[in-house]
Write an enzyme that holds these catalytic residues in place. Structure first.
Site, PDB file in Angstrom:
ATOM      1  N   HIS A   1      48.831  33.131  34.989  1.00 23.20           N
ATOM      2  CA  HIS A   1      47.454  32.692  34.719  1.00 23.20           C
ATOM      3  C   HIS A   1      47.314  31.176  34.605  1.00 23.20           C
ATOM      4  O   HIS A   1      46.215  30.673  34.342  1.00 23.20           O
ATOM      5  CB  HIS A   1      46.931  33.331  33.426  1.00 23.20           C
ATOM      6  CG  HIS A   1      46.478  34.743  33.614  1.00 23.20           C
ATOM      7  ND1 HIS A   1      47.050  35.804  32.965  1.00 23.20           N
ATOM      8  CD2 HIS A   1      45.509  35.274  34.408  1.00 23.20           C
ATOM      9  CE1 HIS A   1      46.449  36.918  33.329  1.00 23.20           C
ATOM     10  NE2 HIS A   1      45.520  36.636  34.205  1.00 23.20           N
TER      11      HIS A   1
ATOM     12  N   GLU B   1      35.668  42.665  40.946  1.00 18.90           N
ATOM     13  CA  GLU B   1      36.892  43.427  40.682  1.00 18.90           C
ATOM     14  C   GLU B   1      36.677  44.323  39.472  1.00 18.90           C
ATOM     15  O   GLU B   1      36.333  43.839  38.388  1.00 18.90           O
ATOM     16  CB  GLU B   1      38.055  42.485  40.369  1.00 18.90           C
ATOM     17  CG  GLU B   1      38.486  41.644  41.546  1.00 18.90           C
ATOM     18  CD  GLU B   1      39.535  40.615  41.176  1.00 18.90           C
ATOM     19  OE1 GLU B   1      40.038  39.953  42.094  1.00 18.90           O
ATOM     20  OE2 GLU B   1      39.848  40.461  39.967  1.00 18.90           O
TER      21      GLU B   1
ATOM     22  N   LYS C   1      36.402  29.204  41.627  1.00 16.66           N
ATOM     23  CA  LYS C   1      36.031  30.382  42.396  1.00 16.66           C
ATOM     24  C   LYS C   1      35.732  30.037  43.853  1.00 16.66           C
ATOM     25  O   LYS C   1      35.393  30.926  44.643  1.00 16.66           O
ATOM     26  CB  LYS C   1      34.843  31.089  41.733  1.00 16.66           C
ATOM     27  CG  LYS C   1      35.246  31.763  40.401  1.00 16.66           C
ATOM     28  CD  LYS C   1      34.078  32.393  39.689  1.00 16.66           C
ATOM     29  CE  LYS C   1      34.471  32.933  38.305  1.00 16.66           C
ATOM     30  NZ  LYS C   1      35.342  34.110  38.337  1.00 16.66           N
TER      31      LYS C   1
ATOM     32  N   ASN D   1      35.650  41.487  36.777  1.00 16.29           N
ATOM     33  CA  ASN D   1      35.802  40.067  37.090  1.00 16.29           C
ATOM     34  C   ASN D   1      35.094  39.846  38.426  1.00 16.29           C
ATOM     35  O   ASN D   1      34.757  40.801  39.120  1.00 16.29           O
ATOM     36  CB  ASN D   1      37.281  39.701  37.162  1.00 16.29           C
ATOM     37  CG  ASN D   1      37.486  38.196  37.115  1.00 16.29           C
ATOM     38  OD1 ASN D   1      36.580  37.439  36.776  1.00 16.29           O
ATOM     39  ND2 ASN D   1      38.681  37.765  37.468  1.00 16.29           N
TER      40      ASN D   1
ATOM     41  N   ARG E   1      37.698  46.138  32.595  1.00 16.94           N
ATOM     42  CA  ARG E   1      36.787  45.004  32.557  1.00 16.94           C
ATOM     43  C   ARG E   1      36.377  44.678  33.984  1.00 16.94           C
ATOM     44  O   ARG E   1      36.995  45.155  34.934  1.00 16.94           O
ATOM     45  CB  ARG E   1      37.433  43.777  31.905  1.00 16.94           C
ATOM     46  CG  ARG E   1      38.522  43.147  32.748  1.00 16.94           C
ATOM     47  CD  ARG E   1      39.201  41.994  32.040  1.00 16.94           C
ATOM     48  NE  ARG E   1      38.401  40.797  32.004  1.00 16.94           N
ATOM     49  CZ  ARG E   1      38.559  39.757  32.847  1.00 16.94           C
ATOM     50  NH1 ARG E   1      39.480  39.797  33.772  1.00 16.94           N
ATOM     51  NH2 ARG E   1      37.803  38.685  32.743  1.00 16.94           N
TER      52      ARG E   1
END
Lengths: 320, 355
Positions: free
Chosen positions: B193, B265, B317, B225, B223
């Protein structure tokens, strides 16, 4: 709801092994399959004793691949708070109980070229499951198991008959001792050592391994602490706005739960870190007993592990 | 079969499309009109009927074509699928989890017949009917992880848990948002990460790791993303950046509605029982801007999120250069009306766009 998922089970066998240890077998109450697990996992057993609910962790000792049943072995502790005595005296074949899904805080490192297991007394139980797991994959392992006497040597016969080359037994009353320094020095590179037993044994193995130059990552240990009795004390729970009394024979976590406050937990033995709770205010002394917080945190007065730690003093206010 | 599978491509002529049903069930990732990182985990135990949350592993109209695309990626680059030697048991765990889940959740598409360790697996959409011995690798055409993830949408990271950390020790990664398994293999949670901006300072990863280490058997989590992708590309890998990076410069005000895709995602997390490893499936959903704009709430909200996103995140991004053009397009779908809370389209209750 806190803790791992629950499973309703029926007690299907109760086998006294010797003066101190009894084995319990559970099957699913709905006759379905139990989850598989990894060697070293434990389950938390709920014991309903009148108004008191005890939740004690026990290592699963049956074959991890056997989904038809789980087995645990419980050592009776007459000085403890009554969980093990409850299991020994009150639990009968046919009883309905609730246990948790398996949780593993003492996992095998599957990169190891060899697994060296060191057991003391009832600390043998996680290794029974781990050796069954390794046998299935032709894993390389060796067990050194110290017991007080021959008559208290749970599972010694089973181990020495099935695994005569891997198993080494030591009896305290015969003054037999694991020759730890030589044992560690003789291991091939890539060996991982695992120890489960009394606190003194764990400390001895960790210290000796460090002195012998073993990497920290290659030394694994599990010690579940049972909560110890102590003087009663009062706690204020700030979030839920409650004042609770912690009795002599209950843990702080149990007192919080008894007051109807849902607090997170997993192992209930001071090892996993789930129940870590912030201290808002205090006047008195903490009796920290967990393995989770480090020395600075124990001295800092800002955190407590309510599953095993206690408090003596006038005021304790928790963020719960 | 209950699902009509699309015959479509994610490369060259990009014939990928979403049906009206697929648009309605698209996992729109913004629950409010702004976005910042958070440890936005929740339990993964079903969800609204026909939503992507309903089943343990969502199978949708893109399944057959996505698996065809994966096979092409692997033929070009076998290193997209790797498993360190100690992760084979976790691979069997994953195979069992997916086979059991899919056969129970989609009995008309998948069947699993077990007689002790003798297993028979039938995958009707892909025309597979294989018998094998569970835990015996020699009886499968690939290793267990590769075998089953050639038949499951989304990327799969299989993480070993040791030393109070997670390790990227196995995976099948062909539909990724610009990261490489071959580069990350063997790294721990903090190492892989490291490139993410802002989140480290916020302590996000320390808290996220603590959460993940404590995910238990029988209690999976999830979750969402997101990022942005020009053209419906599944394989936006660093290995192929020279092929897809340049496509970001082909956006025009005329084609942006069709070419610019929101990439979401659905990340789920399952404890694997026999190995005590953690599997982290990352399922990619793509939806073009013009399809998203058919949901008035999403049109209003996407404009506000893209407009207000910090520059660091728009850079990370990969759409900072195209942001002005995106906003010129998106502002036409934002009439300034308030939006309802939550991610769902709320088509019956949210007002149509005021023009």
């Amino acid at each position: 709801m806190s803790g791992a998922e629950k499973i309703a089970v029926t007690v299907t066998d109760v086998v006294p092994l010797n003066d101190l240890v009894t084995r319990f077998e559970f099957k699913r109450a709905d006759n379905g399959l139990l989850p598989t697990f990894s060697g070293g996992a434990h389950t938390v057993v709920e014991m309903r004793d009148g108004d008191i609910t005890r939740l004690n962790p026990y290592s699963l000792m049956s074959d991890p691949m056997d989904q038809s049943r789980y087995c645990i072995s419980v050592r009776r502790d007459d000085e403890g708070r009554g969980g093990s005595v409850f299991m020994h005296t009150r639990v009968k074949v046919g009883d309905e109980m609730v246990i948790s899904y398996p949780v593993n805080l003492f996992s095998l490192d599957l990169r190891a070229k060899k697994h060296l297991f060191l057991a003391g007394g009832i600390g043998i139980t996680p290794f029974l499951a781990q050796t069954k797991q390794l046998e299935r994959f032709n894993g390389n392992w060796e067990l050194h198991y110290a017991c007080r006497t021959e008559s208290l040597g749970s599972y010694v016969d089973e181990l020495t008959s099935h695994h005569p080359n891997e198993t080494h037994i030591y009896y305290d009353d015969k003054k037999q001792m694991i020759d730890l320094v030589n044992l560690l020095e003789g291991q091939p590179l890539g060996t991982h050592v695992y120890v489960c037993g009394p606190k003194g044994m764990i400390d001895w193995v960790r210290k000796t391994a460090t002195n012998e130059g073993w990497p920290r990552e290659a030394v694994h240990y599990e010690e579940f602490l049972a909560p110890q009795p102590g003087k009663p004390f009062e706690v204020k729970l700030a979030v839920s706005n409650k004042v609770i009394q912690v009795g002599e024979h209950e843990s702080l976590l149990e007192a919080i739960e008894r007051a109807g406050v849902d607090a997170p937990y997993l192992c209930r033995g001071g090892a996993c870190g789930q129940c870590e709770t912030n201290v808002i205010d205090y006047a008195g002394n903490f009796i920290h007993r967990d393995h989770w917080l480090d020395d600075d945190e124990h001295a800092g007065g800002q955190k407590i592990m309510p599953c095993v730690s206690r408090f003596e003093g006038k005021t304790l206010v928790l963020d719960r | 079969m209950t699902i009509q599978f699309n015959d479509e491509t994610f490369r060259d002529d990009y014939s990928f499309y979403n049906s009206e049903r697929a648009i309605k069930r698209f996992p729109f990732p913004f629950h409010e009109d702004s976005y910042m990182y958070s440890v936005n985990m929740e339990q993964h135990r079903g969800g609204p009927k026909d939503s992507v949350y309903e089943k343990r592993f969502d199978v949708d109209e893109h399944y057959v074509s996505e698996m065809r695309d994966r096979a092409m990626v692997l033929a070009d680059d076998p290193l997209r699928c790797q498993s360190l030697p100690h992760m084979t048991l976790a691979g069997w765990d994953l195979l069992e989890l997916i086979m059991v889940s899919k056969s129970e959740d989609y009995p008309d598409l998948f069947e699993l017949h077990r007689d002790g360790n003798k297993w028979r697996w039938i995958n009707k959409p892909l025309g597979i009917d294989d018998s094998f011995v569970f835990l015996d690798e020699a009886t499968l055409p690939y290793g267990p992880m590769e075998y089953i993830t050639r038949q499951a949408q989304g990327d799969f990271c299989v993480l070993d848990q040791r030393d109070d950390n997670l390790w990227m020790d196995a995976g099948m990664v062909t539909t990724q948002a610009d990261w490489s398994l071959d580069f990350d293999i063997g790294m721990n949670f903090f190492e892989w990460h490291a490139p993410v901006p802002l989140a480290h300072e916020k302590g996000i990863f320390v808290r996220a790791l603590k959460f993940l280490l404590n995910i238990q058997q029988g209690a999976p989590a999830r979750r969402l993303n997101w990022t942005m992708t020009v053209n419906p590309l599944l394989d936006t890998s660093p290995e192929n950046y020279h092929k897809w990076g340049i496509q970001k410069t082909t956006l025009t005000p005329e084609n942006i509605g069709a070419k610019q895709h929101l990439r979401v995602e659905l990340q789920t997390f399952f404890r694997l029982p026999r190995s005590n490893a953690l599997v982290f499936p990352i399922r990619c959903y793509l939806c073009s801007f013009q399809d998203l704009m058919t949901v008035p709430k999403w049109g209003r909200r996407l404009h506000r999120v893209v407009r207000d996103l910090p520059d660091e995140l728009a850079t990370y991004k990969g759409f900072i250069d195209n942001r002005p053009m995106m906003l010129d397009y998106l502002k036409n779908f934002d009439d300034g009306l308030p939006t309802s809370a939550g991610i769902w389209p709320d088509l019956e209750t949210e007002p149509a766009l005021e023009t």
